[in-house]
Write a protein that holds these residues in place. Structure first.
Motif, PDB file in Angstrom:
ATOM      1  N   ASP A  33       0.810  -1.225   0.000  1.00  0.00           N
ATOM      2  CA  ASP A  33       0.000   0.000   0.000  1.00  0.00           C
ATOM      3  C   ASP A  33       0.843   1.275   0.000  1.00  0.00           C
ATOM      4  OD1 ASP A  33      -2.744  -0.349  -0.259  1.00  0.00           O
ATOM      5  OD2 ASP A  33      -3.215   0.535   1.684  1.00  0.00           O
ATOM      6  N   ARG A  34       2.118   1.178  -0.381  1.00  0.00           N
ATOM      7  CA  ARG A  34       3.030   2.331  -0.259  1.00  0.00           C
ATOM      8  C   ARG A  34       2.500   3.581  -0.970  1.00  0.00           C
ATOM      9  NH1 ARG A  34       7.973  -1.137  -0.158  1.00  0.00           N
ATOM     10  NH2 ARG A  34       9.030  -0.618   1.796  1.00  0.00           N
ATOM     11  N   GLN A  35       1.977   3.416  -2.171  1.00  0.00           N
ATOM     12  CA  GLN A  35       1.530   4.596  -2.919  1.00  0.00           C
ATOM     13  C   GLN A  35       0.322   5.242  -2.266  1.00  0.00           C
ATOM     14  OE1 GLN A  35       0.965   3.487  -7.036  1.00  0.00           O
ATOM     15  NE2 GLN A  35       3.164   3.354  -7.433  1.00  0.00           N
ATOM     16  N   ARG A  36      -0.595   4.428  -1.771  1.00  0.00           N
ATOM     17  CA  ARG A  36      -1.762   4.980  -1.080  1.00  0.00           C
ATOM     18  C   ARG A  36      -1.334   5.640   0.227  1.00  0.00           C
ATOM     19  NH1 ARG A  36      -7.403   4.042  -1.072  1.00  0.00           N
ATOM     20  NH2 ARG A  36      -8.381   4.309   0.997  1.00  0.00           N
ATOM     21  N   LEU A  37      -0.375   5.028   0.924  1.00  0.00           N
ATOM     22  CA  LEU A  37       0.172   5.642   2.126  1.00  0.00           C
ATOM     23  C   LEU A  37       0.717   7.038   1.826  1.00  0.00           C
ATOM     24  CD1 LEU A  37       1.961   2.539   3.638  1.00  0.00           C
ATOM     25  CD2 LEU A  37       0.425   4.011   4.955  1.00  0.00           C
ATOM     26  N   ALA A  38       1.454   7.153   0.732  1.00  0.00           N
ATOM     27  CA  ALA A  38       2.052   8.442   0.367  1.00  0.00           C
ATOM     28  C   ALA A  38       0.974   9.495   0.105  1.00  0.00           C
ATOM     29  CB  ALA A  38       2.936   8.274  -0.863  1.00  0.00           C
ATOM     30  N   ARG A  39      -0.134   9.071  -0.513  1.00  0.00           N
ATOM     31  CA  ARG A  39      -1.222  10.027  -0.795  1.00  0.00           C
ATOM     32  C   ARG A  39      -1.881  10.515   0.489  1.00  0.00           C
ATOM     33  NH1 ARG A  39      -2.171   6.363  -5.146  1.00  0.00           N
ATOM     34  NH2 ARG A  39      -3.882   5.339  -4.028  1.00  0.00           N
ATOM     35  N   SER A 224      -6.420   0.485   1.931  1.00  0.00           N
ATOM     36  CA  SER A 224      -7.139   0.026   0.748  1.00  0.00           C
ATOM     37  C   SER A 224      -7.907  -1.249   1.080  1.00  0.00           C
ATOM     38  CB  SER A 224      -6.155  -0.249  -0.395  1.00  0.00           C
ATOM     39  OG  SER A 224      -5.348  -1.369  -0.083  1.00  0.00           O
ATOM     40  N   THR A 225      -8.782  -1.665   0.191  1.00  0.00           N
ATOM     41  CA  THR A 225      -9.568  -2.880   0.426  1.00  0.00           C
ATOM     42  C   THR A 225      -8.699  -4.130   0.446  1.00  0.00           C
ATOM     43  OG1 THR A 225     -10.017  -3.027  -1.951  1.00  0.00           O
ATOM     44  CG2 THR A 225     -11.654  -1.895  -0.577  1.00  0.00           C
ATOM     45  N   ALA A 226      -7.468  -4.020  -0.028  1.00  0.00           N
ATOM     46  CA  ALA A 226      -6.555  -5.169  -0.041  1.00  0.00           C
ATOM     47  C   ALA A 226      -6.158  -5.594   1.363  1.00  0.00           C
ATOM     48  CB  ALA A 226      -5.302  -4.848  -0.854  1.00  0.00           C
ATOM     49  N   VAL A 227      -6.489  -4.780   2.351  1.00  0.00           N
ATOM     50  CA  VAL A 227      -6.102  -5.085   3.729  1.00  0.00           C
ATOM     51  C   VAL A 227      -6.627  -6.454   4.161  1.00  0.00           C
ATOM     52  CG1 VAL A 227      -8.119  -3.972   4.781  1.00  0.00           C
ATOM     53  CG2 VAL A 227      -5.967  -4.114   6.052  1.00  0.00           C
ATOM     54  N   ARG A 228      -7.740  -6.880   3.602  1.00  0.00           N
ATOM     55  CA  ARG A 228      -8.333  -8.156   3.993  1.00  0.00           C
ATOM     56  C   ARG A 228      -7.555  -9.353   3.481  1.00  0.00           C
ATOM     57  NH1 ARG A 228     -11.278  -7.178   8.364  1.00  0.00           N
ATOM     58  NH2 ARG A 228     -12.801  -5.526   8.045  1.00  0.00           N
ATOM     59  N   ASN A 229      -6.620  -9.125   2.579  1.00  0.00           N
ATOM     60  CA  ASN A 229      -5.845 -10.228   1.994  1.00  0.00           C
ATOM     61  C   ASN A 229      -4.516 -10.459   2.700  1.00  0.00           C
ATOM     62  OD1 ASN A 229      -7.840 -10.508  -0.025  1.00  0.00           O
ATOM     63  ND2 ASN A 229      -6.860  -8.913  -1.262  1.00  0.00           N
ATOM     64  N   PHE A 230      -4.291  -9.800   3.822  1.00  0.00           N
ATOM     65  CA  PHE A 230      -2.986  -9.871   4.472  1.00  0.00           C
ATOM     66  C   PHE A 230      -3.077 -10.434   5.891  1.00  0.00           C
ATOM     67  CE2 PHE A 230      -2.194  -7.156   0.945  1.00  0.00           C
ATOM     68  CZ  PHE A 230      -0.871  -7.399   0.608  1.00  0.00           C
ATOM     69  N   GLU A 231      -3.906 -11.423   6.043  1.00  0.00           N
ATOM     70  CA  GLU A 231      -3.995 -12.091   7.337  1.00  0.00           C
ATOM     71  C   GLU A 231      -2.997 -13.230   7.400  1.00  0.00           C
ATOM     72  OE1 GLU A 231      -7.866 -13.249   8.480  1.00  0.00           O
ATOM     73  OE2 GLU A 231      -8.810 -11.342   7.923  1.00  0.00           O
ATOM     74  N   ARG A 232      -2.598 -13.594   8.513  1.00  0.00           N
ATOM     75  CA  ARG A 232      -1.715 -14.679   8.924  1.00  0.00           C
ATOM     76  C   ARG A 232      -0.683 -15.107   7.875  1.00  0.00           C
ATOM     77  NH1 ARG A 232      -3.707 -19.533  12.148  1.00  0.00           N
ATOM     78  NH2 ARG A 232      -1.606 -19.266  12.907  1.00  0.00           N
ATOM     79  N   LYS A 233       0.534 -14.721   8.093  1.00  0.00           N
ATOM     80  CA  LYS A 233       1.671 -15.153   7.293  1.00  0.00           C
ATOM     81  C   LYS A 233       2.637 -15.895   8.216  1.00  0.00           C
ATOM     82  CE  LYS A 233       0.319 -12.842   3.593  1.00  0.00           C
ATOM     83  NZ  LYS A 233       1.091 -11.725   3.032  1.00  0.00           N
TER      84      LYS A 233
END
Length: 363
Positions: A33-39, A224-233
């Motif tokens: 999410d780096r680009q969204r973070l920058a915005r 972003s909505t992608a946050v839901r795809n980053f559970e448990r690694k």
């Protein structure tokens, strides 16, 4: 939060772990999410020529090598050729962002090695004071028994020191930061004051029961909505697999063969169904260790469920809860690997078979 009284106009979010508390998921998401973070006026810096560009481990490694006696940590050899902290400073100064986020669970271990040349946390504080008005040190802490079980699992999973010790003995050798959270907090508060924020790593306390969502909420970032795809690694191995690997360590082997063994065990995951019962992890450890945890939690109440570990009372119980028949899938997998034409795969099969034979002999 601790407000530094200089007009630099920037704040720092320093995420220090702890290990096995969703850190990899948080780091992978922030990198994605780096680009969204920058915005939204956040900088999640990229470190060049390092092993992991999603996290900032090399920064912590560099600090530890300055102050720990004889330590040299793998994973950032290229960064030793440059001033990695100086380059980060230049990146921060050149960026118009208001908030910088740094994340590495290796920060968790600062000042727990054989210190010789001062405090790494103090070094970090001096650097931060040059660039930021406001610093928040953020850590997610699992209740000690759950964390220690996970960290011991990590040690065996990755073949660190190839230990053959049972889990309770491994736990006895861990640095104090894994158990004494009150002392850990005190170390960081000496440098960063009330900016130190420790949060319980348990679903009931996390926003939407998720560490990544909670982290974004704490720092004020709209993900972003992608946050839901980053559970448990970086999932741990089962308790039975832990015992197989621990016994495999009785026999000399290299890291490549060890990784093949881990992958094979994760594929079959042959744990006895009783491992899914809600056995309190505290019961796997000696009473002296449990008392150490209770004392720390009495000094610093972070908000854990059952902070006094009242459910962890009685003599220690066997760790893996396995039965002889649970070894059958491991043996079948081992024989399959032994038939491979690839030497390291065949060696992994032979290693697993040897571990099974030891476990059968000591039932």
């Amino acid at each position: 939060m601790w407000i530094r009284k200089r007009r630099k106009g920037k704040r720092l979010i320093l995420h220090i772990g702890q290990p096995k508390s969703g850190t990899t998921s948080i780091q992978d998401f922030l990198a994605f999410d780096r680009q969204r973070l920058a915005r939204q006026n956040y900088l999640y810096p990229v470190l060049e020529n390092v092993e992991n560009r999603n996290a900032h481990h090399a920064l912590s490694y560099s600090l530890r090598e300055r102050v720990e006696r004889g330590v040299r940590i793998k994973g950032h050899d290229a960064s030793r050729q440059v001033d990695i902290w100086g380059r980060l400073s230049d990146q921060i100064s050149a960026d118009c962002c208001g908030t910088v986020v740094l994340s590495s669970e290796d920060f968790y271990f600062l000042d727990y090695g054989g210190r010789q040349h001062g405090s790494a946390i103090q070094e970090l504080g001096k650097w931060a004071d040059q660039h930021f008005d406001e610093v928040t040190v953020l850590a997610y802490l699992n209740r000690q028994d759950r964390h220690v079980e996970s960290w011991c699992n990590e040690i065996v999973k990755h073949g660190i020191d190839q230990t053959t010790l049972p889990i309770a003995k491994i736990a006895d050798r861990l640095p104090n930061c894994h158990s004494n959270y009150a002392g850990l907090r005190s170390r960081w508060m000496k440098v960063f004051g009330n900016g130190v924020q420790f949060r319980p790593f348990q679903r009931s306390a996390l926003k939407d029961g998720d560490a990544v969502m909670d982290f974004c909420d704490v720092i004020g970032y709209e993900p972003s909505t992608a946050v839901r795809n980053f559970e448990r690694k970086n999932l741990r191995v089962t308790r039975l697999a832990f015992e197989v690997l621990r016994n495999a360590n009785r026999f000399e082997h290299n890291q490549e063969v060890h990784r093949v063994c881990v992958k094979a065990l994760q594929e079959i995951a042959p744990e006895d169904s009783r491992d899914d019962l809600k056995v309190n992890p505290g019961l796997f450890f000696e009473e002296a260790m449990r008392e150490k945890w209770r004392v720390s939690n009495a000094k610093y109440d972070i908000g854990f469920e059952d902070p006094e570990l009242k459910q962890a009372v009685g003599d220690p119980v066997p760790y893996s809860l396995w039965q002889p028949e649970d070894l059958v899938p491991v043996e079948v997998k081992a024989r399959h690997l032994m038939g491979s034409n690839e030497r390291r795969v065949a060696a992994a099969g032979a290693l697993l078979m040897a571990a099974v034979e030891v476990m059968r002999a000591t039932e």
